[in-house]
Design a protein around this motif. Sequence first.
Motif, PDB file in Angstrom:
ATOM      1  N   THR A  57       1.024  -1.079   0.079  1.00 44.73           N
ATOM      2  CA  THR A  57      -0.195  -0.111   0.190  1.00 44.73           C
ATOM      3  C   THR A  57       0.955   1.168   0.021  1.00 44.73           C
ATOM      4  N   TRP A  58       0.218   2.393  -0.234  1.00 44.34           N
ATOM      5  CA  TRP A  58       1.342   3.499  -0.152  1.00 44.34           C
ATOM      6  C   TRP A  58       1.733   3.837   1.068  1.00 44.34           C
ATOM      7  N   GLU A  59       1.103   3.466   2.113  1.00 47.32           N
ATOM      8  CA  GLU A  59       1.520   3.806   3.471  1.00 47.32           C
ATOM      9  C   GLU A  59       2.782   2.713   3.826  1.00 47.32           C
ATOM     10  N   THR A  60       2.695   1.508   3.317  1.00 45.05           N
ATOM     11  CA  THR A  60       3.896   0.627   3.720  1.00 45.05           C
ATOM     12  C   THR A  60       5.228   0.931   2.875  1.00 45.05           C
ATOM     13  N   GLN A  61       4.632   1.543   1.646  1.00 45.58           N
ATOM     14  CA  GLN A  61       6.009   1.935   0.674  1.00 45.58           C
ATOM     15  C   GLN A  61       6.674   3.086   1.084  1.00 45.58           C
ATOM     16  N   LEU A  62       5.725   4.089   1.599  1.00 51.15           N
ATOM     17  CA  LEU A  62       6.491   5.268   2.179  1.00 51.15           C
ATOM     18  C   LEU A  62       7.018   4.933   3.397  1.00 51.15           C
ATOM     19  N   SER A  63       6.868   4.125   4.139  1.00 50.76           N
ATOM     20  CA  SER A  63       7.471   3.716   5.625  1.00 50.76           C
ATOM     21  C   SER A  63       8.640   3.098   5.175  1.00 50.76           C
ATOM     22  N   GLU A  64       8.487   2.100   4.146  1.00 52.17           N
ATOM     23  CA  GLU A  64       9.840   1.165   3.847  1.00 52.17           C
ATOM     24  C   GLU A  64      10.794   2.105   2.953  1.00 52.17           C
ATOM     25  N   LYS A  65      10.478   2.795   2.105  1.00 52.46           N
ATOM     26  CA  LYS A  65      11.436   3.478   1.080  1.00 52.46           C
ATOM     27  C   LYS A  65      11.639   5.012   1.324  1.00 52.46           C
ATOM     28  N   GLY A  66      10.709   5.429   2.228  1.00 52.10           N
ATOM     29  CA  GLY A  66      10.996   7.016   2.507  1.00 52.10           C
ATOM     30  C   GLY A  66      10.135   7.662   1.702  1.00 52.10           C
ATOM     31  N   ASN A  67       9.952   9.185   2.179  1.00 51.57           N
ATOM     32  CA  ASN A  67       8.908   9.869   1.416  1.00 51.57           C
ATOM     33  C   ASN A  67       9.752  10.820   0.252  1.00 51.57           C
ATOM     34  N   THR A  68      10.025  10.057  -0.897  1.00 55.85           N
ATOM     35  CA  THR A  68      10.849  10.547  -1.845  1.00 55.85           C
ATOM     36  C   THR A  68       9.856  10.805  -3.201  1.00 55.85           C
ATOM     37  N   ALA A  69      10.415  11.527  -4.102  1.00 55.92           N
ATOM     38  CA  ALA A  69       9.626  11.828  -5.301  1.00 55.92           C
ATOM     39  C   ALA A  69       9.678  10.523  -6.253  1.00 55.92           C
ATOM     40  N   GLU A  70      10.849   9.806  -6.109  1.00 59.28           N
ATOM     41  CA  GLU A  70      10.702   8.440  -6.788  1.00 59.28           C
ATOM     42  C   GLU A  70       9.711   7.362  -6.243  1.00 59.28           C
ATOM     43  N   VAL A  71       9.460   7.635  -5.047  1.00 55.84           N
ATOM     44  CA  VAL A  71       8.442   6.473  -4.585  1.00 55.84           C
ATOM     45  C   VAL A  71       7.189   7.064  -4.829  1.00 55.84           C
ATOM     46  N   TRP A  72       6.935   8.067  -4.848  1.00 57.46           N
ATOM     47  CA  TRP A  72       5.482   8.643  -5.258  1.00 57.46           C
ATOM     48  C   TRP A  72       5.210   8.451  -6.778  1.00 57.46           C
ATOM     49  N   GLU A  73       6.485   8.462  -7.536  1.00 53.36           N
ATOM     50  CA  GLU A  73       5.864   8.382  -8.811  1.00 53.36           C
ATOM     51  C   GLU A  73       5.742   6.892  -9.186  1.00 53.36           C
ATOM     52  N   ASP A  74       6.379   6.079  -8.548  1.00 55.55           N
ATOM     53  CA  ASP A  74       5.882   4.659  -8.818  1.00 55.55           C
ATOM     54  C   ASP A  74       4.627   4.300  -8.018  1.00 55.55           C
ATOM     55  N   LEU A  75       4.315   4.821  -7.178  1.00 56.33           N
ATOM     56  CA  LEU A  75       2.788   4.686  -6.732  1.00 56.33           C
ATOM     57  C   LEU A  75       1.938   5.156  -7.532  1.00 56.33           C
ATOM     58  N   VAL A  76       1.865   6.454  -8.152  1.00 55.98           N
ATOM     59  CA  VAL A  76       1.230   7.051  -9.364  1.00 55.98           C
ATOM     60  C   VAL A  76       1.241   5.999 -10.399  1.00 55.98           C
ATOM     61  N   LYS A  77       2.525   5.353 -10.980  1.00 56.59           N
ATOM     62  CA  LYS A  77       2.271   4.475 -11.926  1.00 56.59           C
ATOM     63  C   LYS A  77       1.663   3.108 -11.600  1.00 56.59           C
ATOM     64  N   SER A  78       1.737   2.767 -10.621  1.00 57.76           N
ATOM     65  CA  SER A  78       1.214   1.595 -10.247  1.00 57.76           C
ATOM     66  C   SER A  78      -0.519   1.469  -9.651  1.00 57.76           C
ATOM     67  N   ARG A  79      -0.905   2.780  -9.651  1.00 57.53           N
ATOM     68  CA  ARG A  79      -2.075   3.241  -9.194  1.00 57.53           C
ATOM     69  C   ARG A  79      -2.587   2.553  -7.691  1.00 57.53           C
ATOM     70  N   ASN A  80      -1.611   2.672  -6.812  1.00 66.96           N
ATOM     71  CA  ASN A  80      -1.668   2.276  -5.600  1.00 66.96           C
ATOM     72  C   ASN A  80      -2.082   3.307  -4.433  1.00 66.96           C
ATOM     73  N   LEU A  81      -2.650   4.458  -5.205  1.00 68.65           N
ATOM     74  CA  LEU A  81      -3.007   5.524  -4.194  1.00 68.65           C
ATOM     75  C   LEU A  81      -4.729   5.354  -3.853  1.00 68.65           C
ATOM     76  N   PRO A  82      -4.962   6.004  -2.786  1.00 66.03           N
ATOM     77  CA  PRO A  82      -6.552   5.742  -2.471  1.00 66.03           C
ATOM     78  C   PRO A  82      -7.314   6.866  -3.348  1.00 66.03           C
ATOM     79  N   PHE A  83      -6.768   7.708  -4.077  1.00 71.11           N
ATOM     80  CA  PHE A  83      -7.691   8.847  -4.676  1.00 71.11           C
ATOM     81  C   PHE A  83      -7.343   8.734  -6.209  1.00 71.11           C
TER      82      PHE A  83
END
Length: 83
Positions: A57-83
């Motif tokens: 989930t986006w919460e586990t990814q941010l906790s695991e990899k940190g709050n970086t632009a790269e992580v957010w880009e991967d989350l957007v690409k994989s559509r793992n955001l709740p909005f």
Amino acid sequence: RTVHTGKDNPEAVCGVLRKRYPDNEEEFKDMLLDCDGSKQFEPDRVGEKFRIPVPKTWETQLSEKGNTAEVWEDLVKSRNLPF
């Protein structure tokens, strides 16, 4: 115990029930972990606690990899955001 949800993934059910890996092949089969012969008993896992896999989930990814632009880009690409 027997549960109907354990047919596809009995290890997940054992993780929820906080079970340990069986001591021998007979217990392995009794717990229905062999999945009708498709899985083999692994002696090196004896006594190991079953774990529930951490969902991606986006919460586990941010906790695991940190709050970086790269992580957010991967989350957007994989559509793992709740909005």
